[in-house]
Design a protein around this motif. Structure first.
Motif, PDB file in Angstrom:
ATOM      1  N   LEU A 180      15.468  43.514  89.419  1.00 18.60           N
ATOM      2  CA  LEU A 180      14.722  45.372  88.776  1.00 18.60           C
ATOM      3  C   LEU A 180      15.217  44.670  87.623  1.00 18.60           C
ATOM      4  N   TRP A 187       8.485  43.638  81.969  1.00 17.26           N
ATOM      5  CA  TRP A 187       7.221  43.972  81.715  1.00 17.26           C
ATOM      6  C   TRP A 187       6.201  44.260  80.243  1.00 17.26           C
TER       7      TRP A 187
ATOM      8  N   ALA B 173       6.968  44.363  93.445  1.00 16.83           N
ATOM      9  CA  ALA B 173       6.615  45.857  92.176  1.00 16.83           C
ATOM     10  C   ALA B 173       5.823  45.185  91.612  1.00 16.83           C
ATOM     11  N   THR B 174       4.609  45.670  90.966  1.00 19.81           N
ATOM     12  CA  THR B 174       3.938  45.594  89.548  1.00 19.81           C
ATOM     13  C   THR B 174       4.071  46.850  88.723  1.00 19.81           C
ATOM     14  N   ASP B 175       4.592  47.467  88.692  1.00 20.71           N
ATOM     15  CA  ASP B 175       4.532  49.019  88.133  1.00 20.71           C
ATOM     16  C   ASP B 175       5.843  49.647  87.879  1.00 20.71           C
ATOM     17  N   GLU B 176       6.448  50.633  86.795  1.00 18.08           N
ATOM     18  CA  GLU B 176       7.683  51.491  87.264  1.00 18.08           C
ATOM     19  C   GLU B 176       7.636  51.900  88.595  1.00 18.08           C
ATOM     20  N   ALA B 179       8.988  50.091  91.552  1.00 13.01           N
ATOM     21  CA  ALA B 179       9.966  50.133  91.448  1.00 13.01           C
ATOM     22  C   ALA B 179      11.117  50.570  91.630  1.00 13.01           C
TER      23      ALA B 179
END
Lengths: 639, 327
Positions: A180, A187, B173-176, B179
């Motif tokens: 993560l 990101w 997961a594609t964003d915070e 996440a």
């Protein structure tokens, strides 16, 4: 085992980012003159090929090479090919002409690699962890290199279909907090973080930067080969961690692919990175992560994972694709002679070109029409038609028609010649045998694998098999009874109608009744089928398509042959029926394997047979070989 | 050569989910499915009992063949359901039913088999895109679990249905926000598969997580109750749950479409999405479906449909009897 060589060697190539590898396939699976050339040393693809060819010994000279296939690291669609790393760009058709080839095939290298998988030998792959592949199941393929390629092979009919997918671009799924952290780092640079971003050469570098940053170290730029090397010689713990993370992520990708495709044929790993890791990969977290899917751990434990170790796997796949293409070229759609006409057309005289156009437009009519009609349809004189045939290297029209026929109907011309009173004894023999051979080939071309599989399966599972036939076909039923008894399958043949009805009345669910009839319209046999169904037995018919018997039976094995009953006893049909029985016997024998052996070679059965039965000669501990030995006794042909 | 299929009628057709068993009867190749009936799985001790109850209630007997889609992996003779205690042997079931052919297949494989026969009235499109004929087709369906299948073109224009367990891919997961959500759940469950959140129970799980993130105390709710509260916007966490659901389903569906190269379209089956109704945020789903970097154009061209037909899996089971080898 004698291996046959190709009439013309096939040229195979694998053009990668740095090297172009070449080899000649001189016979099925026999590769010679392998060579690697640096792409950067050449201006274009043609120069590379010609450089390879000029280094070959005279015996393998260019004019003997008619077919070539090339795997290339770029998407292939349409005629134009552009190589990613070099300014090479060309038309496939123009390249074929310039290299004087009959056929030139370009395929994407990952598709080629996929097509190599079903025939990889155990020595050409290395299994990581446990699991066993199921035959004829979906096979998954992942290649981690400069990108992340994902493909699959789906069993279809006799062969396989390669799946063209973009599976490397699926969203990355982090499995733990460390992953993560890496995702969150990525990101910052990319809005969409795919598996390819991380599970690839550039991905290794990205993971390295992310973990350096996590550790509060200054962001270092280090190339993937260096990171890999430092991990392998254990000189840098951070690099070792990077590679471990990479292997874990690859495990997640592989498992995602396996569950999505239901890849019970196994997951294969290609690409440049993993083979370089060697046994380090086997010790990594990869397989543990692969199996780590909660409730589905057992499901994944059964699926094997392989690293492709054959360094010429892509060439093996290219070879398989070329062989399949040439086979289909030989059959109905593209006859060799038709493609030859297409190629030489431009060199023909205008009048001969008109004949060429007529033949290309109406190949079947040209096969049957006399010369007068062909000449008239093409608006040329009859001698022009003959000249046209000679331009193609044929002796005359009949020779041309023979070649055309072989292209249109299969690998051998299928003909039927009328036996006449004027024939000499030799001619007569040739015609009778020729007609029989043609009929056999026709049946071969219409064999249905699924039906035969099912028939074999039912007979293998049955407690007893009963064969029903009447008249001239009684011998087929008796032959079947004999063969199955010899294999230790309880079987009986009924050929008298009254007896048949009485026997059918005693059928039950565990018995398979095989009803043999050429016409499929014999009333007594149709009654047997009805009775068999009433009694719950399964009925397999060996008969003509669309006949009442084929419709009534649970399964029909189709033998279509129109016999000239006026002049001779139906011989060919009976041979075809006998062959169908033979196919079933061989199939059942293979399914039963070693079990069928005790009934063989004993004195009792040998006495029934004209030939001397020999003892099985093969060793006890190799069941595959033993079964093959047994088969050789059962049938006159080898497998 | 041809397998005589007429012998296989009349047929008993089944679609067995984790909570409900749907049964139907088909008299002949040209006749429609009749006497379609839904039973609770809890009402019968075994699959066979459920089938017998159905046949007794509808006055049918002696089917010649049975085609049953079931919500579990069908690997050998013994079939065990993951979401209820039913377990049986296919050969024994065949004998007990007295049928010649007894075909058990994964329910999503059965649903997949029905796709080529669905018409516009059976489907509701989400966003644009045009299906390419002959290209692979993807199928995803949140219900009691998350079913995933696909149809891949084989030779001669026929399709081969995948029987995988794609619901068990690891969730991305594609964003915070996602996440954080995944971190929270990973502490509780370890491995987070797509099915964990993209299913009826998953909808409830998402509701609980939303409560937790907002410091509210969750109450006991069933999946239909969460759907209902989301539709009526009566509970903020149920609304949030439905939003997460659409977004995550979009991500997983996009991954599936990429993995299969599904330019023939993506179909959404299962009970959860139709039940969410207007609370299913199609635009959000579609946005996430297409949100794959430079593959956005590739995905934008792929059409997505919600299957609205009532019993497609039963039709698919019948089709499977036509096409699949019956072993």
């Amino acid at each position: 085992m004698s291996s046959t060589l190709f009439e013309n060697p096939r040229l195979l190539a694998d053009v990668g980012g740095t090297y172009a590898r070449f080899t000649l396939e001189v016979g099925p699976g026999i590769f010679e003159h392998a060579a690697s050339l640096r792409c950067a040393d050449f201006d274009d693809f043609q120069a590379t090929v010609q450089s390879y060819l000029s280094a070959l010994p005279a015996s393998a000279s260019m004019d003997r090479i008619k077919n070539a296939a090339v795997a290339i690291a770029t998407p292939v669609s349409g005629d134009q090919v552009r190589v990613t790393n070099y300014p090479w760009q060309f038309s496939i058709e123009q390249m074929r002409q310039r290299l004087h080839l009959d056929n030139l095939l370009m395929v994407n290298d990952f598709t080629a690699l996929a097509m190599a998988l079903p025939s990889l030998l155990p020595s050409q792959r290395r299994q990581v962890g446990a699991g066993a592949a199921l035959p004829r199941s979906v096979i998954g393929l992942i290649g981690a290199g400069s990108g992340l390629g994902v493909s699959g092979l789906i069993p279809a009919n006799e062969g396989w279909v390669a799946l063209g997918t973009e599976g490397g671009h699926t969203s990355f799924s982090p499995r733990d907090e460390r992953e993560l952290t890496i995702l969150q780092y990525a990101w910052r640079h990319y809005t969409h973080v795919s598996f390819e971003r991380l599970v690839s050469g550039p991905g290794i570098e990205l993971i390295y930067r992310a973990l350096s940053q996590r550790d509060g170290q200054p962001e270092q730029i280090l190339g993937a080969p260096d990171i890999t090397q430092r991990a392998l010689d254990a000189s840098d713990p951070l690099c070792a961690e990077v590679i471990e993370v990479f292997c874990g992520m690859l495990g997640t990708t592989a498992a995602n692919l396996a569950v999505t495709q239901g890849a019970f044929g196994g997951i294969y790993i290609g690409g440049g990175i993993v083979p370089r890791l060697g046994s380090h990969f086997d010790r990594s977290i990869f397989r543990q992560r692969f199996e780590d899917k909660g409730r589905f751990t057992d499901y994944l434990r059964g699926i094997p994972t392989f690293v492709i170790t054959a360094d010429n796997a892509t060439l093996l796949g290219v070879s398989a694709i070329l062989a399949a293409q040439l086979r289909s070229l030989d059959s109905a759609q593209g006859s060799a002679i038709l493609s030859q006409i297409g190629r030489v057309r431009i060199n023909l005289s205008p009048a001969e070109q008109r004949v060429a156009d007529h033949v290309l437009a109406h190949p079947r009519a040209s096969l049957n029409d006399p010369i007068v009609l062909i000449a008239r349809a093409a608006k040329v004189s009859q001698p022009t038609v003959i000249r046209f045939c000679r331009s193609l290297g044929c002796e005359g029209l009949s020779d041309f028609k023979l070649r055309l026929a072989s292209g249109l109907t299969g690998t051998m011309p299928i003909t039927h010649a009328q036996v006449t009173g004027a024939d000499s004894m030799l001619e007569l023999g040739v015609k009778v045998l020729g007609n029989t051979a043609s009929a056999i080939l026709q049946v071969r071309d219409h064999l249905n694998r699924e039906s035969i599989d099912k028939a074999v399966q039912w007979i293998t599972a049955a407690q007893r098999v009963e064969f029903y036939a009447v008249g001239h076909y009684s011998v087929v039923a008796e032959d079947a009874q004999f063969k199955f008894l010899r294999m230790g399958v309880s079987s009986v043949a009924y050929t008298a109608p009254r007896l048949q009805m009485m026997a059918a009345n005693l059928l039950r669910a565990e018995v398979v009744a095989v009803v043999i009839s050429s016409s499929g319209r014999v009333k007594e046999l149709l009654e047997v089928v009805e009775k068999a169904h009433e009694r719950g037995a399964t009925v397999i018919a060996i008969t003509a398509s669309q006949s009442p018997l084929a419709r009534k039976a649970d399964l029909a094995l189709i033998v279509d042959h129109v016999e000239d009953v006026a002049t001779q006893v139906p011989m060919i049909s009976r041979i075809l029926h006998l062959l169908m029985i033979d196919i079933l016997v061989v199939g059942v024998s293979m399914r039963r394997g070693v079990k069928s052996l005790p009934a063989l070679g004993t004195e009792a059965t040998a006495a029934l047979d004209e030939s001397q039965a020999t003892q099985p000669t093969t060793s006890q501990n190799s069941p595959g070989v033993r079964a093959a030995g047994a088969l050789a006794h059962l049938t006159s042909h080898s497998l | 050569m041809r397998v005589a299929v007429d012998q296989s009628f009349p047929r008993l057709l089944g679609d067995i989910g984790g909570t409900h068993a749907r049964w139907a009867w088909q008299e002949s190749a040209d006749s429609e499915l009749q006497d379609i009936s839904v039973q609770s799985c809890e009402a019968s001790a075994t699959l066979l009992d459920s089938a017998r109850t159905y046949m007794a209630a509808t006055g049918h007997a002696h089917p010649h063949s049975a085609g049953i889609g079931i919500a579990t992996a069908v690997l050998g003779d013994v079939v065990r359901m993951t979401n209820n205690p039913w377990s049986f042997s296919i050969s024994e079931l065949k004998q007990s039913l007295g049928v010649k052919h007894c075909l058990l297949l994964n329910d999503f494989t059965a649903l997949a088999m029905s796709l080529p026969g669905l018409t516009a009235s059976d489907l509701c499109p989400i966003g644009g895109g045009v299906a390419i004929a002959g290209a692979p087709i993807a199928l995803i369906g949140p219900g009691t679990g998350l079913g995933v299948s696909g149809l891949l073109p084989a030779a001669d224009g026929r399709y081969c249905a995948l029987s995988g367990e794609g619901g068990h891919v690891t969730l991305a997961a594609t964003d915070e926000r996602e996440a954080v959500l995944l971190s929270l759940l990973r502490r509780r469950f370890g491995h987070i598969s797509a099915e964990r959140l993209l299913s009826g129970p998953g909808l409830v799980e998402l509701y609980r997580v939303s409560c937790e993130l907002h410091g509210r105390t969750p109450i006991d709710m069933t999946p239909p109750e969460v759907s209902l509260a989301a539709s009526s916007a009566s509970d903020p966490d149920c609304v949030a749950s439905a939003r997460y659901f659409a977004a995550l389903l979009g991500t997983v569906a996009g991954n599936l479409a990429l993995t299969l190269g599904a330019r023939g379209g993506l179909y959404i089956g299962g009970g959860v999405v139709p039940r969410l109704g207007a609370a299913f945020n199609g635009a959000l789903f579609r946005q996430r479906f297409e949100d794959k970097g430079r593959f956005q154009d590739y995905l934008r061209a792929i059409p997505c449909w919600i299957i609205t037909a009532s019993t497609p899996a039963l039709l698919g089971a019948s089709r499977a009897l036509d096409l699949l080898p019956a072993d």
